[in-house]
Design a protein around this motif. Structure first.
Motif, PDB file in Angstrom:
ATOM      1  N   ALA A 173     -31.661 -62.719 -80.476  1.00 41.76           N
ATOM      2  CA  ALA A 173     -31.317 -62.424 -79.083  1.00 41.76           C
ATOM      3  C   ALA A 173     -31.614 -60.983 -78.678  1.00 41.76           C
ATOM      4  O   ALA A 173     -30.938 -60.421 -77.828  1.00 41.76           O
ATOM      5  N   LYS A 174     -32.618 -60.394 -79.303  1.00 44.81           N
ATOM      6  CA  LYS A 174     -33.067 -59.054 -78.918  1.00 44.81           C
ATOM      7  C   LYS A 174     -34.491 -59.178 -78.400  1.00 44.81           C
ATOM      8  O   LYS A 174     -35.218 -60.096 -78.763  1.00 44.81           O
ATOM      9  N   GLU A 175     -34.891 -58.237 -77.551  1.00 45.79           N
ATOM     10  CA  GLU A 175     -36.273 -58.230 -77.078  1.00 45.79           C
ATOM     11  C   GLU A 175     -37.168 -57.843 -78.239  1.00 45.79           C
ATOM     12  O   GLU A 175     -37.117 -56.718 -78.729  1.00 45.79           O
ATOM     13  N   TRP A 176     -37.989 -58.776 -78.684  1.00 48.94           N
ATOM     14  CA  TRP A 176     -38.719 -58.607 -79.931  1.00 48.94           C
ATOM     15  C   TRP A 176     -39.741 -57.486 -79.881  1.00 48.94           C
ATOM     16  O   TRP A 176     -39.958 -56.807 -80.869  1.00 48.94           O
ATOM     17  N   GLN A 177     -40.374 -57.230 -78.737  1.00 50.04           N
ATOM     18  CA  GLN A 177     -41.323 -56.117 -78.681  1.00 50.04           C
ATOM     19  C   GLN A 177     -40.609 -54.783 -78.864  1.00 50.04           C
ATOM     20  O   GLN A 177     -41.115 -53.901 -79.551  1.00 50.04           O
ATOM     21  N   ASP A 178     -39.440 -54.636 -78.273  1.00 52.67           N
ATOM     22  CA  ASP A 178     -38.661 -53.409 -78.467  1.00 52.67           C
ATOM     23  C   ASP A 178     -38.284 -53.249 -79.932  1.00 52.67           C
ATOM     24  O   ASP A 178     -38.298 -52.139 -80.470  1.00 52.67           O
ATOM     25  N   GLU A 179     -37.938 -54.351 -80.575  1.00 59.45           N
ATOM     26  CA  GLU A 179     -37.574 -54.292 -81.989  1.00 59.45           C
ATOM     27  C   GLU A 179     -38.777 -53.930 -82.856  1.00 59.45           C
ATOM     28  O   GLU A 179     -38.640 -53.184 -83.829  1.00 59.45           O
ATOM     29  N   LEU A 180     -39.957 -54.441 -82.512  1.00 56.07           N
ATOM     30  CA  LEU A 180     -41.159 -54.064 -83.266  1.00 56.07           C
ATOM     31  C   LEU A 180     -41.439 -52.567 -83.124  1.00 56.07           C
ATOM     32  O   LEU A 180     -41.805 -51.905 -84.097  1.00 56.07           O
ATOM     33  N   VAL A 181     -41.254 -52.044 -81.926  1.00 59.21           N
ATOM     34  CA  VAL A 181     -41.435 -50.600 -81.723  1.00 59.21           C
ATOM     35  C   VAL A 181     -40.457 -49.837 -82.608  1.00 59.21           C
ATOM     36  O   VAL A 181     -40.821 -48.848 -83.252  1.00 59.21           O
ATOM     37  N   GLU A 182     -39.214 -50.295 -82.673  1.00 60.38           N
ATOM     38  CA  GLU A 182     -38.225 -49.631 -83.525  1.00 60.38           C
ATOM     39  C   GLU A 182     -38.636 -49.680 -84.995  1.00 60.38           C
ATOM     40  O   GLU A 182     -38.439 -48.712 -85.731  1.00 60.38           O
ATOM     41  N   MET A 183     -39.201 -50.795 -85.428  1.00 63.18           N
ATOM     42  CA  MET A 183     -39.643 -50.896 -86.824  1.00 63.18           C
ATOM     43  C   MET A 183     -40.767 -49.915 -87.113  1.00 63.18           C
ATOM     44  O   MET A 183     -40.793 -49.294 -88.180  1.00 63.18           O
ATOM     45  N   VAL A 184     -41.693 -49.772 -86.183  1.00 60.66           N
ATOM     46  CA  VAL A 184     -42.781 -48.803 -86.359  1.00 60.66           C
ATOM     47  C   VAL A 184     -42.194 -47.396 -86.404  1.00 60.66           C
ATOM     48  O   VAL A 184     -42.532 -46.600 -87.282  1.00 60.66           O
ATOM     49  N   ARG A 185     -41.305 -47.080 -85.466  1.00 64.78           N
ATOM     50  CA  ARG A 185     -40.712 -45.735 -85.429  1.00 64.78           C
ATOM     51  C   ARG A 185     -39.885 -45.463 -86.668  1.00 64.78           C
ATOM     52  O   ARG A 185     -39.831 -44.336 -87.153  1.00 64.78           O
ATOM     53  N   TRP A 186     -39.220 -46.458 -87.206  1.00 63.99           N
ATOM     54  CA  TRP A 186     -38.394 -46.328 -88.406  1.00 63.99           C
ATOM     55  C   TRP A 186     -39.240 -46.013 -89.626  1.00 63.99           C
ATOM     56  O   TRP A 186     -38.797 -45.319 -90.544  1.00 63.99           O
ATOM     57  N   SER A 187     -40.442 -46.519 -89.666  1.00 63.68           N
ATOM     58  CA  SER A 187     -41.258 -46.448 -90.879  1.00 63.68           C
ATOM     59  C   SER A 187     -41.860 -45.070 -91.105  1.00 63.68           C
ATOM     60  O   SER A 187     -42.098 -44.309 -90.177  1.00 63.68           O
ATOM     61  N   ASP A 188     -42.094 -44.777 -92.382  1.00 66.30           N
ATOM     62  CA  ASP A 188     -42.858 -43.593 -92.750  1.00 66.30           C
ATOM     63  C   ASP A 188     -44.344 -43.938 -92.773  1.00 66.30           C
ATOM     64  O   ASP A 188     -45.186 -43.092 -92.517  1.00 66.30           O
ATOM     65  N   THR A 189     -44.647 -45.173 -93.100  1.00 70.50           N
ATOM     66  CA  THR A 189     -46.019 -45.660 -93.174  1.00 70.50           C
ATOM     67  C   THR A 189     -46.068 -47.081 -92.642  1.00 70.50           C
ATOM     68  O   THR A 189     -45.156 -47.867 -92.889  1.00 70.50           O
ATOM     69  N   VAL A 190     -47.136 -47.388 -91.919  1.00 70.06           N
ATOM     70  CA  VAL A 190     -47.385 -48.758 -91.488  1.00 70.06           C
ATOM     71  C   VAL A 190     -48.576 -49.270 -92.293  1.00 70.06           C
ATOM     72  O   VAL A 190     -49.639 -48.662 -92.294  1.00 70.06           O
ATOM     73  N   LEU A 191     -48.349 -50.370 -92.996  1.00 74.06           N
ATOM     74  CA  LEU A 191     -49.429 -51.025 -93.730  1.00 74.06           C
ATOM     75  C   LEU A 191     -50.030 -52.082 -92.824  1.00 74.06           C
ATOM     76  O   LEU A 191     -49.305 -52.901 -92.252  1.00 74.06           O
ATOM     77  N   PHE A 192     -51.353 -52.044 -92.688  1.00 76.15           N
ATOM     78  CA  PHE A 192     -52.049 -53.047 -91.888  1.00 76.15           C
ATOM     79  C   PHE A 192     -52.839 -53.925 -92.831  1.00 76.15           C
ATOM     80  O   PHE A 192     -53.704 -53.448 -93.557  1.00 76.15           O
ATOM     81  N   VAL A 193     -52.522 -55.222 -92.846  1.00 73.65           N
ATOM     82  CA  VAL A 193     -53.197 -56.180 -93.720  1.00 73.65           C
ATOM     83  C   VAL A 193     -54.481 -56.633 -93.026  1.00 73.65           C
ATOM     84  O   VAL A 193     -54.436 -57.323 -92.005  1.00 73.65           O
ATOM     85  N   ILE A 194     -55.606 -56.208 -93.590  1.00 70.68           N
ATOM     86  CA  ILE A 194     -56.904 -56.564 -93.015  1.00 70.68           C
ATOM     87  C   ILE A 194     -57.335 -57.926 -93.534  1.00 70.68           C
ATOM     88  O   ILE A 194     -57.397 -58.155 -94.745  1.00 70.68           O
ATOM     89  N   SER A 195     -57.619 -58.807 -92.581  1.00 65.07           N
ATOM     90  CA  SER A 195     -58.138 -60.136 -92.879  1.00 65.07           C
ATOM     91  C   SER A 195     -58.858 -60.610 -91.616  1.00 65.07           C
ATOM     92  O   SER A 195     -58.666 -60.033 -90.535  1.00 65.07           O
ATOM     93  N   PRO A 196     -59.662 -61.659 -91.720  1.00 67.00           N
ATOM     94  CA  PRO A 196     -60.278 -62.201 -90.504  1.00 67.00           C
ATOM     95  C   PRO A 196     -59.238 -62.612 -89.462  1.00 67.00           C
ATOM     96  O   PRO A 196     -59.500 -62.577 -88.265  1.00 67.00           O
ATOM     97  N   ASN A 197     -58.038 -62.954 -89.923  1.00 67.45           N
ATOM     98  CA  ASN A 197     -56.982 -63.382 -89.004  1.00 67.45           C
ATOM     99  C   ASN A 197     -56.334 -62.218 -88.260  1.00 67.45           C
ATOM    100  O   ASN A 197     -55.924 -62.354 -87.112  1.00 67.45           O
ATOM    101  N   SER A 198     -56.193 -61.057 -88.914  1.00 71.13           N
ATOM    102  CA  SER A 198     -55.525 -59.926 -88.273  1.00 71.13           C
ATOM    103  C   SER A 198     -56.471 -59.135 -87.374  1.00 71.13           C
ATOM    104  O   SER A 198     -56.049 -58.587 -86.360  1.00 71.13           O
TER     105      SER A 198
END
Length: 173
Positions: free
Chosen positions: A37-62
């Motif tokens: 019941a939270k706005e998921w885009q806002d929560e994703l922003v918080e997860m990015v801001r919380w992190s020291d590093t963002v890992l991006f999984v490279i694949s044809p799908n991403s």
């Protein structure tokens, strides 16, 4: 770390999360850490801001995924360290510049998963003190910017905190 990935690659990401957590690395991913019941885009922003590093999984799908591109934009906006990891190779001309110009760690065959995890864990520990200060200072700046005039005074860096922050800025690895 926060992991940006395509849902199609979930089995690999689940295995990666377990391996990182076994090395005492705190991991957040959208499937598991979004509160109800939270706005998921806002929560994703918080997860990015919380992190020291963002890992991006490279694949044809991403590569080309609207939401993975959006997450990359958040990484850039909040100036987070970006760590590309290759799950399945993608032609270089399809990979965004912000990913292709960075050294990556491959998990694609013939790479050994455990060896790749060990390499990743070692790299995640590099400059971690500096990165954590970046996360803390950015959070303080965000609070200062969002505060009203009276509250903003509470977030101004005073002498005892300002000098170490200036030293931190000039000590960028």
């Amino acid at each position: 770390v926060f992991i940006s990935y395509s849902r199609v690659d979930l089995a690999f990401v689940d295995r990666l999360v377990l391996a990182l957590e076994a090395h005492d690395i705190a991991v957040r991913i959208d499937r598991r850490d979004l509160p109800f019941a939270k706005e998921w885009q806002d929560e994703l922003v918080e997860m990015v801001r919380w992190s020291d590093t963002v890992l991006f999984v490279i694949s044809p799908n991403s590569i080309g995924s609207t939401w993975c591109e959006w997450e990359l934009a958040q990484v850039e906006k909040y100036q987070k360290r970006l760590g590309p990891i290759v799950y399945h190779p993608v032609e270089n001309d399809r990979v965004p510049d912000k990913l292709s110009k960075l050294q990556h760690i491959s998990f694609a065959p013939p790479s050994d998963f455990d060896t790749s995890v060990d390499k990743l864990v070692g790299q995640l520990g590099t400059d971690i003190g500096w990165l954590r200060q970046h996360t803390d200072l950015a959070d303080t700046a965000r609070k200062w910017k969002a505060a009203n005039q009276k509250q903003a005074r509470d977030f101004v860096l005073r002498r005892a905190v300002l000098r170490p922050a200036q030293t931190w800025l000039h000590a960028r690895p």
